[in-house]
Design a protein around this motif. Structure first.
Motif, short mmCIF file in Angstrom:
data_model
loop_
_atom_site.label_atom_id
_atom_site.label_comp_id
_atom_site.label_asym_id
_atom_site.label_seq_id
_atom_site.Cartn_x
_atom_site.Cartn_y
_atom_site.Cartn_z
N ARG A 16 0.83 -1.21 0.00
CA ARG A 16 0.00 0.00 0.00
C ARG A 16 0.86 1.25 0.00
NH1 ARG A 16 -5.52 -0.80 2.45
NH2 ARG A 16 -5.96 -3.02 2.25
N GLU A 17 1.94 1.23 0.77
CA GLU A 17 2.86 2.38 0.75
C GLU A 17 3.43 2.58 -0.64
OE1 GLU A 17 4.85 2.57 5.20
OE2 GLU A 17 5.74 1.22 3.71
N ALA A 18 3.80 1.49 -1.29
CA ALA A 18 4.38 1.58 -2.63
C ALA A 18 3.37 2.12 -3.64
CB ALA A 18 4.89 0.20 -3.07
N CYS A 19 2.15 1.64 -3.58
CA CYS A 19 1.12 2.11 -4.51
C CYS A 19 0.85 3.59 -4.32
CB CYS A 19 -0.16 1.29 -4.33
SG CYS A 19 -0.04 -0.41 -4.94
N ASP A 20 0.84 4.05 -3.09
CA ASP A 20 0.62 5.47 -2.82
C ASP A 20 1.76 6.34 -3.35
OD1 ASP A 20 -1.84 5.13 -1.69
OD2 ASP A 20 -1.16 5.34 0.40
N ARG A 21 2.90 5.71 -3.60
CA ARG A 21 4.05 6.41 -4.17
C ARG A 21 4.16 6.17 -5.67
NH1 ARG A 21 4.97 5.41 1.06
NH2 ARG A 21 6.35 6.78 2.26
N ASN A 22 3.13 5.56 -6.24
CA ASN A 22 3.02 5.34 -7.69
C ASN A 22 3.99 4.31 -8.25
OD1 ASN A 22 0.83 7.14 -8.28
ND2 ASN A 22 2.24 8.85 -7.94
N TYR A 23 4.46 3.39 -7.41
CA TYR A 23 5.16 2.23 -7.94
C TYR A 23 4.13 1.26 -8.50
CZ TYR A 23 9.35 3.80 -5.48
OH TYR A 23 10.42 4.54 -5.06
N GLN A 24 4.49 0.57 -9.56
CA GLN A 24 3.64 -0.48 -10.10
C GLN A 24 4.05 -1.80 -9.44
OE1 GLN A 24 2.80 -0.34 -14.38
NE2 GLN A 24 3.86 1.64 -14.45
N CYS A 25 3.07 -2.49 -8.87
CA CYS A 25 3.39 -3.61 -7.98
C CYS A 25 2.77 -4.92 -8.44
CB CYS A 25 2.90 -3.31 -6.57
SG CYS A 25 3.68 -1.86 -5.83
N LEU A 26 3.54 -5.99 -8.22
CA LEU A 26 3.08 -7.35 -8.45
C LEU A 26 3.32 -8.13 -7.17
CD1 LEU A 26 3.87 -9.60 -11.54
CD2 LEU A 26 3.95 -10.49 -9.22
N THR A 27 2.29 -8.76 -6.65
CA THR A 27 2.40 -9.58 -5.45
C THR A 27 2.38 -11.05 -5.87
OG1 THR A 27 1.24 -7.91 -4.13
CG2 THR A 27 1.38 -10.13 -3.21
N VAL A 28 3.36 -11.80 -5.40
CA VAL A 28 3.48 -13.21 -5.78
C VAL A 28 2.74 -14.05 -4.74
CG1 VAL A 28 5.03 -15.05 -6.47
CG2 VAL A 28 5.71 -12.66 -6.80
N SER A 29 1.62 -14.60 -5.13
CA SER A 29 0.70 -15.23 -4.18
C SER A 29 1.29 -16.40 -3.43
CB SER A 29 -0.58 -15.67 -4.90
OG SER A 29 -0.28 -16.58 -5.95
N ASP A 30 2.09 -17.23 -4.10
CA ASP A 30 2.64 -18.41 -3.44
C ASP A 30 4.07 -18.19 -2.94
OD1 ASP A 30 3.78 -18.33 -5.95
OD2 ASP A 30 3.38 -20.43 -6.44
N ALA A 31 4.50 -16.93 -2.92
CA ALA A 31 5.78 -16.58 -2.29
C ALA A 31 5.55 -15.67 -1.09
CB ALA A 31 6.69 -15.89 -3.30
N CYS A 32 4.29 -15.54 -0.70
CA CYS A 32 3.89 -14.84 0.51
C CYS A 32 3.18 -15.83 1.43
CB CYS A 32 2.92 -13.69 0.21
SG CYS A 32 3.57 -12.41 -0.86
N ALA A 33 3.18 -15.55 2.72
CA ALA A 33 2.51 -16.47 3.63
C ALA A 33 2.02 -15.72 4.87
CB ALA A 33 3.44 -17.60 4.05
N SER A 34 1.03 -16.34 5.50
CA SER A 34 0.45 -15.84 6.74
C SER A 34 0.25 -17.02 7.69
CB SER A 34 -0.90 -15.16 6.47
OG SER A 34 -1.60 -14.93 7.67
N GLY A 35 0.17 -16.74 8.96
CA GLY A 35 -0.16 -17.79 9.91
C GLY A 35 -1.62 -18.15 9.90
N ASP A 36 -2.41 -17.38 9.16
CA ASP A 36 -3.85 -17.58 9.06
C ASP A 36 -4.21 -17.68 7.58
OD1 ASP A 36 -6.67 -16.93 8.74
OD2 ASP A 36 -6.66 -16.24 10.82
N ALA A 37 -4.65 -18.84 7.15
CA ALA A 37 -4.93 -19.08 5.73
C ALA A 37 -6.01 -18.13 5.19
CB ALA A 37 -5.36 -20.53 5.51
N ASP A 38 -7.02 -17.84 6.01
CA ASP A 38 -8.08 -16.93 5.57
C ASP A 38 -7.55 -15.52 5.36
OD1 ASP A 38 -10.00 -18.94 5.61
OD2 ASP A 38 -10.61 -18.52 7.67
N MET A 39 -6.65 -15.09 6.23
CA MET A 39 -6.06 -13.76 6.09
C MET A 39 -5.22 -13.67 4.82
SD MET A 39 -6.98 -11.62 8.41
CE MET A 39 -7.64 -11.52 10.07
#
Length: 211
Positions: free
Chosen positions: A143-166
């Motif tokens: 969100r910080e990056a987007c507010d600074r006008n960077y174009q962003c790609l989030t890699v879904s299976d290279a991120c993780a949470s302790g809560d699957a729903d989150m």
């Protein structure tokens, strides 16, 4: 960007485990993060690793943050303090001498750091985000990056949470309003894209626009 893949988050003795979460869920993304980093290096991209933690003397810790540590049972511990073993990047994460380390106190990687200056010095306008946790430090940085006008790609299976729903909700949130926080892709898709770029860009370091 490989966000906060530190012992305090991904080891059995770390902060995350002390809160009752399973750090193995977070560790599981490290191979994908390494694949991404390898592909990006081949294509001439800059790899940034972040580490979250307070100063060793705790001078940057507000009374509220002290209270939060006490509430979480962390009073008197060395959790998330710079210079401590838990602050360091996990040994399973591939970090090369050409990579950049950004140390932060806040969840976001731009707050009170020189990240934006580093990115600007390299002419970077596009970011690829991976790391932990999806809904907190990854999403705050996004969100910080987007507010600074960077174009962003989030890699879904290279991120993780302790809560699957989150994790699922955070990934879904990227795509609302026709991609208000950028786009989402898998590790396989990103690596294939970088491999294609490396084949067709010689030398990649001479690109006018870097990722």
């Amino acid at each position: 960007m490989a966000i906060d893949l530190q012992h305090d988050f991904v080891s059995a003795q770390g902060y995350f485990a002390k809160l009752g979460y399973d750090p193995d869920i977070l560790r599981a993304v490290i191979p994908n993060v390494n694949r991404l980093s390898k592909a990006m290096r081949r294509a001439g991209g800059l790899i940034v690793h972040t580490r979250q933690g307070y100063r060793a003397d705790k001078a940057d810790m507000t009374p509220y943050e002290v209270w939060r540590r006490e509430r979480n049972g962390l009073a008197g511990t060395q959790v998330m303090l710079r210079g401590q073993p838990g602050f360091e990047i996990d040994s399973g994460v591939n970090v090369e001498p050409t990579d950049v380390l950004i140390d932060k106190t806040a969840n976001g990687s731009f707050t009170h750091t020189d990240l934006e200056h580093v990115l600007g010095a390299h002419g970077i306008t596009h970011l690829i985000l991976a790391g932990v946790t999806t809904e907190v430090c990854v999403h705050t940085t996004l969100r910080e990056a987007c507010d600074r006008n960077y174009q962003c790609l989030t890699v879904s299976d290279a991120c993780a949470s302790g809560d699957a729903d989150m994790h699922k909700a955070a990934i879904r949130m990227v795509t609302v309003e026709n991609g208000i926080f950028g786009v989402v892709a898998t590790t396989d898709a990103v690596v294939a894209g970088f491999d294609n770029l490396a084949k067709n860009c010689d030398p990649c370091q001479d690109r006018t626009e870097k990722t």
